[in-house]
Design an enzyme around this catalytic site. Structure first.
Site: not given
Length: 287
Positions: A89-90, A194
């Protein structure tokens, strides 16, 4: 899927109620959702095929970047497992690009790379995409890049058949000669790990945010080399970056050696369409 997300919400913020939810683009690995409650908005990712450690590594990376106080990332609200399904959850981030966005991205990424760091590699469980990435901290960058990064993908590709005898012979020869091009003790930098064009986004006020990190400590030129591999970064970004942290005169000479790692990852993830690019780099350096 909504009941699972509702259960997760009650674990991270008991009493909140979902008022709106819909799926959003979350890359090719995870399911992702926009969730609005009676109190705030969230970005939620979940993945039935991965273990909780997959998202714990992302959580750790976001917090490590945040701790440098150089460039923005979404706040982590919770990393948990519900009915055997891991989820992250962000905070929800949304904004529009301005004429300053690319410049800010370059300057702030360079500032992150200039933050204090020690050693090369990473200690603990990590991933690159959905591939587990064996890791350890080492004192020599060439040893780490050769044995852990290139060596790890070599072993994976050999086991799967993606790296046959001719390709393996050239790769081993290149690994044996790596210190001819790669410095042994460059400045140690915290790297996103990345950073392609889809792993940053625009937040409020046009401010850039980094997302989906695969962090490690290493040479900042590895990060910049990957940004060039698939494109998506402007001239303003590169000029702003170099105004803060210039690249060495030898960068162009070794850039493709850093791109080789990411091409091997893509070869192992997505197949032989990346093979010709791997072979081209191997031939360039070792014939």
């Amino acid at each position: 899927m909504i009941p699972i997300i509702e259960k997760g919400l009650q674990q991270i913020s008991p009493g909140e109620k979902i008022v709106k939810i819909h799926s959003v683009s979350g890359g090719d690995i995870n399911q992702a959702f926009y969730v609005k409650t009676n109190e705030q908005e969230y970005f939620v990712k979940l993945n039935r095929q991965m273990c909780l450690g997959f998202f714990q590594f992302e959580e750790r990376g976001l917090k490590m970047i945040q701790a440098t106080n150089t460039i923005d990332v979404p706040n982590v609200i919770g990393c948990l497992e519900v009915d055997g399904i891991p989820m992250l959850w962000l905070e929800w981030i949304e904004g529009k690009r301005t004429h300053k966005t690319d410049e800010l991205l370059g300057e702030r990424l360079a500032a992150m790379h200039l933050a204090e760091a020690k050693g090369y590699g990473f200690e603990g469980e990590s991933y690159i995409g959905r591939l587990p990435q064996q890791n350890r901290l080492m004192e020599d960058w060439v040893d780490y890049y050769r044995d852990v990064r290139l060596g790890g993908q070599w072993k994976r590709g050999k086991a799967s058949g993606a790296i046959g005898q001719a390709r393996e012979k050239r790769l081993v020869k290149l690994m044996e000669r790596l210190d001819e091009w790669i410095p042994r003790n460059p400045k140690s930098c915290l790297l996103h790990g990345d950073l392609w064009g889809g792993n940053w986004m625009v937040g409020p006020g046009g401010v850039p945010y980094l997302i989906d990190p695969a962090v490690l400590f290493g040479d900042h030129e590895m990060e910049l080399a990957f940004t060039e591999l698939f494109g998506g970064f402007s001239r303003n970004f590169y000029e702003a970056y170099q105004s803060v942290f210039p690249l060495s005169p030898e960068y162009e000479e070794r850039k493709e050696l850093y791109q080789l790692y990411y091409l091997l990852v893509h070869l192992n993830l997505f197949g032989e369409s990346y093979g010709p690019s791997v072979d081209r780099i191997l031939r360039k350096y070792v014939g």
